[in-house]
Motif scaffolding. Structure first.
Motif, PDB file in Angstrom:
ATOM      1  N   TYR A 103      -5.348  -1.274  -8.208  1.00 28.34           N
ATOM      2  CA  TYR A 103      -3.899  -1.276  -8.021  1.00 28.34           C
ATOM      3  C   TYR A 103      -3.575  -0.721  -6.643  1.00 28.34           C
ATOM      4  O   TYR A 103      -4.445  -0.180  -5.942  1.00 28.34           O
ATOM      5  CB  TYR A 103      -3.181  -0.476  -9.113  1.00 28.34           C
ATOM      6  CG  TYR A 103      -3.632   0.956  -9.265  1.00 28.34           C
ATOM      7  CD1 TYR A 103      -3.266   1.939  -8.356  1.00 28.34           C
ATOM      8  CD2 TYR A 103      -4.422   1.349 -10.355  1.00 28.34           C
ATOM      9  CE1 TYR A 103      -3.666   3.249  -8.504  1.00 28.34           C
ATOM     10  CE2 TYR A 103      -4.821   2.660 -10.522  1.00 28.34           C
ATOM     11  CZ  TYR A 103      -4.442   3.602  -9.590  1.00 28.34           C
ATOM     12  OH  TYR A 103      -4.848   4.910  -9.734  1.00 28.34           O
ATOM     13  N   CYS A 104      -2.319  -0.855  -6.257  1.00 28.23           N
ATOM     14  CA  CYS A 104      -1.877  -0.423  -4.927  1.00 28.23           C
ATOM     15  C   CYS A 104      -1.332   1.004  -4.958  1.00 28.23           C
ATOM     16  O   CYS A 104      -0.624   1.376  -5.895  1.00 28.23           O
ATOM     17  CB  CYS A 104      -0.763  -1.340  -4.418  1.00 28.23           C
ATOM     18  SG  CYS A 104      -1.278  -3.022  -4.056  1.00 28.23           S
ATOM     19  N   ILE A 105      -1.658   1.765  -3.936  1.00 29.89           N
ATOM     20  CA  ILE A 105      -1.006   3.048  -3.680  1.00 29.89           C
ATOM     21  C   ILE A 105      -0.757   3.153  -2.182  1.00 29.89           C
ATOM     22  O   ILE A 105      -1.439   2.503  -1.382  1.00 29.89           O
ATOM     23  CB  ILE A 105      -1.846   4.252  -4.166  1.00 29.89           C
ATOM     24  CG1 ILE A 105      -3.251   4.227  -3.554  1.00 29.89           C
ATOM     25  CG2 ILE A 105      -1.903   4.298  -5.677  1.00 29.89           C
ATOM     26  CD1 ILE A 105      -4.064   5.472  -3.888  1.00 29.89           C
ATOM     27  N   ASN A 106       0.226   3.959  -1.808  1.00 24.95           N
ATOM     28  CA  ASN A 106       0.638   4.035  -0.404  1.00 24.95           C
ATOM     29  C   ASN A 106      -0.482   4.478   0.519  1.00 24.95           C
ATOM     30  O   ASN A 106      -0.582   4.025   1.665  1.00 24.95           O
ATOM     31  CB  ASN A 106       1.833   4.988  -0.268  1.00 24.95           C
ATOM     32  CG  ASN A 106       3.101   4.405  -0.844  1.00 24.95           C
ATOM     33  OD1 ASN A 106       3.161   3.218  -1.172  1.00 24.95           O
ATOM     34  ND2 ASN A 106       4.125   5.228  -0.991  1.00 24.95           N
ATOM     35  N   TRP A 107      -1.323   5.384   0.026  1.00 30.16           N
ATOM     36  CA  TRP A 107      -2.418   5.900   0.854  1.00 30.16           C
ATOM     37  C   TRP A 107      -3.326   4.772   1.333  1.00 30.16           C
ATOM     38  O   TRP A 107      -3.703   4.713   2.514  1.00 30.16           O
ATOM     39  CB  TRP A 107      -3.209   6.937   0.070  1.00 30.16           C
ATOM     40  CG  TRP A 107      -4.480   7.376   0.729  1.00 30.16           C
ATOM     41  CD1 TRP A 107      -5.727   6.856   0.561  1.00 30.16           C
ATOM     42  CD2 TRP A 107      -4.630   8.415   1.714  1.00 30.16           C
ATOM     43  NE1 TRP A 107      -6.646   7.502   1.335  1.00 30.16           N
ATOM     44  CE2 TRP A 107      -5.999   8.471   2.065  1.00 30.16           C
ATOM     45  CE3 TRP A 107      -3.739   9.303   2.320  1.00 30.16           C
ATOM     46  CZ2 TRP A 107      -6.492   9.371   2.987  1.00 30.16           C
ATOM     47  CZ3 TRP A 107      -4.239  10.207   3.240  1.00 30.16           C
ATOM     48  CH2 TRP A 107      -5.597  10.233   3.564  1.00 30.16           C
ATOM     49  N   LEU A 108      -3.677   3.865   0.439  1.00 25.26           N
ATOM     50  CA  LEU A 108      -4.580   2.771   0.797  1.00 25.26           C
ATOM     51  C   LEU A 108      -3.893   1.754   1.705  1.00 25.26           C
ATOM     52  O   LEU A 108      -4.534   1.162   2.587  1.00 25.26           O
ATOM     53  CB  LEU A 108      -5.093   2.076  -0.470  1.00 25.26           C
ATOM     54  CG  LEU A 108      -5.961   2.948  -1.377  1.00 25.26           C
ATOM     55  CD1 LEU A 108      -6.349   2.197  -2.637  1.00 25.26           C
ATOM     56  CD2 LEU A 108      -7.216   3.423  -0.643  1.00 25.26           C
ATOM     57  N   ILE A 109      -2.589   1.531   1.502  1.00 24.19           N
ATOM     58  CA  ILE A 109      -1.853   0.631   2.402  1.00 24.19           C
ATOM     59  C   ILE A 109      -1.764   1.253   3.791  1.00 24.19           C
ATOM     60  O   ILE A 109      -1.946   0.574   4.811  1.00 24.19           O
ATOM     61  CB  ILE A 109      -0.449   0.340   1.848  1.00 24.19           C
ATOM     62  CG1 ILE A 109      -0.538  -0.278   0.454  1.00 24.19           C
ATOM     63  CG2 ILE A 109       0.303  -0.612   2.783  1.00 24.19           C
ATOM     64  CD1 ILE A 109       0.805  -0.459  -0.222  1.00 24.19           C
ATOM     65  N   ASN A 110      -1.506   2.558   3.848  1.00 29.84           N
ATOM     66  CA  ASN A 110      -1.429   3.255   5.137  1.00 29.84           C
ATOM     67  C   ASN A 110      -2.745   3.176   5.904  1.00 29.84           C
ATOM     68  O   ASN A 110      -2.752   3.121   7.146  1.00 29.84           O
ATOM     69  CB  ASN A 110      -1.060   4.724   4.922  1.00 29.84           C
ATOM     70  CG  ASN A 110       0.385   4.900   4.495  1.00 29.84           C
ATOM     71  OD1 ASN A 110       1.223   4.033   4.718  1.00 29.84           O
ATOM     72  ND2 ASN A 110       0.681   6.024   3.865  1.00 29.84           N
ATOM     73  N   ASN A 111      -3.860   3.170   5.175  1.00 35.41           N
ATOM     74  CA  ASN A 111      -5.164   3.082   5.828  1.00 35.41           C
ATOM     75  C   ASN A 111      -5.391   1.753   6.522  1.00 35.41           C
ATOM     76  O   ASN A 111      -6.297   1.623   7.354  1.00 35.41           O
ATOM     77  CB  ASN A 111      -6.286   3.315   4.810  1.00 35.41           C
ATOM     78  CG  ASN A 111      -6.385   4.766   4.390  1.00 35.41           C
ATOM     79  OD1 ASN A 111      -5.818   5.656   5.031  1.00 35.41           O
ATOM     80  ND2 ASN A 111      -7.087   5.027   3.296  1.00 35.41           N
ATOM     81  N   LEU A 112      -4.590   0.749   6.164  1.00 35.65           N
ATOM     82  CA  LEU A 112      -4.709  -0.572   6.789  1.00 35.65           C
ATOM     83  C   LEU A 112      -3.858  -0.697   8.046  1.00 35.65           C
ATOM     84  O   LEU A 112      -3.864  -1.749   8.694  1.00 35.65           O
ATOM     85  CB  LEU A 112      -4.285  -1.669   5.785  1.00 35.65           C
ATOM     86  CG  LEU A 112      -5.101  -1.755   4.490  1.00 35.65           C
ATOM     87  CD1 LEU A 112      -4.474  -2.789   3.560  1.00 35.65           C
ATOM     88  CD2 LEU A 112      -6.544  -2.124   4.787  1.00 35.65           C
ATOM     89  N   ALA A 113      -3.126   0.366   8.395  1.00 37.59           N
ATOM     90  CA  ALA A 113      -2.242   0.320   9.561  1.00 37.59           C
ATOM     91  C   ALA A 113      -3.044   0.170  10.848  1.00 37.59           C
ATOM     92  O   ALA A 113      -4.149   0.714  10.987  1.00 37.59           O
ATOM     93  CB  ALA A 113      -1.393   1.571   9.619  1.00 37.59           C
ATOM     94  N   CYS A 114      -2.483  -0.568  11.781  1.00 39.91           N
ATOM     95  CA  CYS A 114      -3.164  -0.793  13.063  1.00 39.91           C
ATOM     96  C   CYS A 114      -3.166   0.460  13.938  1.00 39.91           C
ATOM     97  O   CYS A 114      -4.062   0.633  14.768  1.00 39.91           O
ATOM     98  CB  CYS A 114      -2.482  -1.933  13.832  1.00 39.91           C
ATOM     99  SG  CYS A 114      -2.491  -3.513  12.958  1.00 39.91           S
ATOM    100  N   SER A 115      -2.173   1.317  13.759  1.00 43.55           N
ATOM    101  CA  SER A 115      -2.091   2.520  14.584  1.00 43.55           C
ATOM    102  C   SER A 115      -1.583   3.681  13.748  1.00 43.55           C
ATOM    103  O   SER A 115      -0.965   3.484  12.689  1.00 43.55           O
ATOM    104  CB  SER A 115      -1.152   2.298  15.784  1.00 43.55           C
ATOM    105  OG  SER A 115       0.130   1.928  15.341  1.00 43.55           O
ATOM    106  N   ALA A 116      -1.823   4.886  14.219  1.00 46.61           N
ATOM    107  CA  ALA A 116      -1.396   6.093  13.511  1.00 46.61           C
ATOM    108  C   ALA A 116       0.106   6.286  13.647  1.00 46.61           C
ATOM    109  O   ALA A 116       0.722   5.837  14.604  1.00 46.61           O
ATOM    110  CB  ALA A 116      -2.133   7.307  14.058  1.00 46.61           C
TER     111      ALA A 116
END
Length: 314
Positions: free
Chosen positions: A176-189
């Motif tokens: 399932y989705c959680i924000n932490w894992l979506i944030n880890n896919l971000a191109c930049s900090a």
């Protein structure tokens, strides 16, 4: 699936990549667990709503805790059951954000409601003379409103922060989705994606500290009176047990997401992901149902009454 500069429209959930051999068994067990969750929580909810003698702060908070259990599990189990029957395990971008918002907010609402229940027990036992003036129906409604408002508001801000991120991947290594894992896919900090979750964690750690403080006073007060100690054992032990179950489940999940080893088998990772959506929603209503005399008696009377009616008809 997507280029680094592409707009992500779907995410791939990789947690179900190795379930072909036991897909049917897992589906049946998951459906059974979901039915049990609905049964035990709905029993408490209906009992509290129907029986006017249970329209007291403690039972109103318990009813909301059970509603929250159904809300959180509804964000996971239907999609998970569908994925068990499907050969492709994907979720839309909007669906992923919505699922993450619901799962995060239900955990935060658990802590808010458990903190309210701790305050209710503290006032009832440590300050009984002012209980009815402090816990009026109007104030209880306000407490319940804010117990739902703060988790939804804070997690809405967190989800908005996640939604504006530019993503460079679409692979989520979970069921399932959680924000932490979506944030880890971000191109930049991003500073916001660190500050807002940090504030949320601090805010709800404050809830846990408040509960701890209230229980220190409760234990001190109850030691001097056998009547208060009996009341503590009947009403506070289920609450303390529920808090421990939720806190430990959340702690395990949070630590495993951030520091878990990739060497564990996929089945173990799936269980670690599911346990916070499996154990508290079942244990909490069962614990209160067995321990709280009023609720136990109402449920037993209803079951016995139905059984007697059926025997008379036959």
């Amino acid at each position: 699936i997507m280029d680094n500069v592409s707009v992500i429209t779907v995410f791939t959930l990789a947690g179900l990549s190795d379930i072909e051999n036991y897909r049917a068994i897992l589906f049946v067990l998951t459906l059974l667990c979901y039915c049990v969750i609905w049964l035990v929580n709905l029993t408490i909810i209906v009992t509290v709503i129907v029986d006017k003698s249970l329209h007291e702060p403690m039972y109103i908070f318990l009813c909301n805790l059970c509603v929250n259990g159904l809300y959180g599990t509804a964000a996971f189990y239907p999609k998970f059951l569908y994925d068990l029957l499907s050969t492709t395990h994907v979720i839309s971008y909007a669906g992923c954000l919505l699922q993450g918002f619901a799962l995060h907010s239900t955990i935060c609402a658990d802590f808010s409601l458990l903190a309210l229940m701790a305050y209710d027990r503290y006032v009832a036992i440590c300050r009984p003379l002012v209980y009815h003036s402090l816990m009026t129906k109007q104030k209880v409604c306000i407490f319940v409103f804010f117990a739902w408002f703060f988790p939804i508001y804070l997690l809405f801000l967190s989800t908005i922060t996640t939604a504006v991120l530019r993503l460079c991947g679409s692979h989520i290594p979970r069921i399932y989705c959680i924000n932490w894992l979506i944030n880890n896919l971000a191109c930049s900090a991003s500073v916001a994606r660190i500050v807002i979750p940090a504030f949320n964690y601090t805010f709800y750690i404050g809830h846990i500290l408040f509960v701890f403080w209230s229980y220190v006073h409760l234990v001190k007060t109850c030691q001097s009176s056998k009547e208060n100690w009996n009341k503590f054992m009947q009403t506070c032990v289920p609450h303390l047990f529920s808090l421990i179950v939720v806190a430990v489940s959340f702690l395990f999940d949070m630590l495993y997401v951030r520091f878990g080893s990739k060497e564990f088998p996929q089945s173990f990772e799936n269980f670690m992901a599911m346990e916070i959506l499996l154990i508290p929603p079942i244990i909490n209503p069962l614990m209160y149902g067995f321990k709280l005399t009023k609720i136990r008696n109402r449920v037993l009377n209803f079951i016995c009454g139905k059984s007697s009616a059926l025997r008379l008809k036959s």
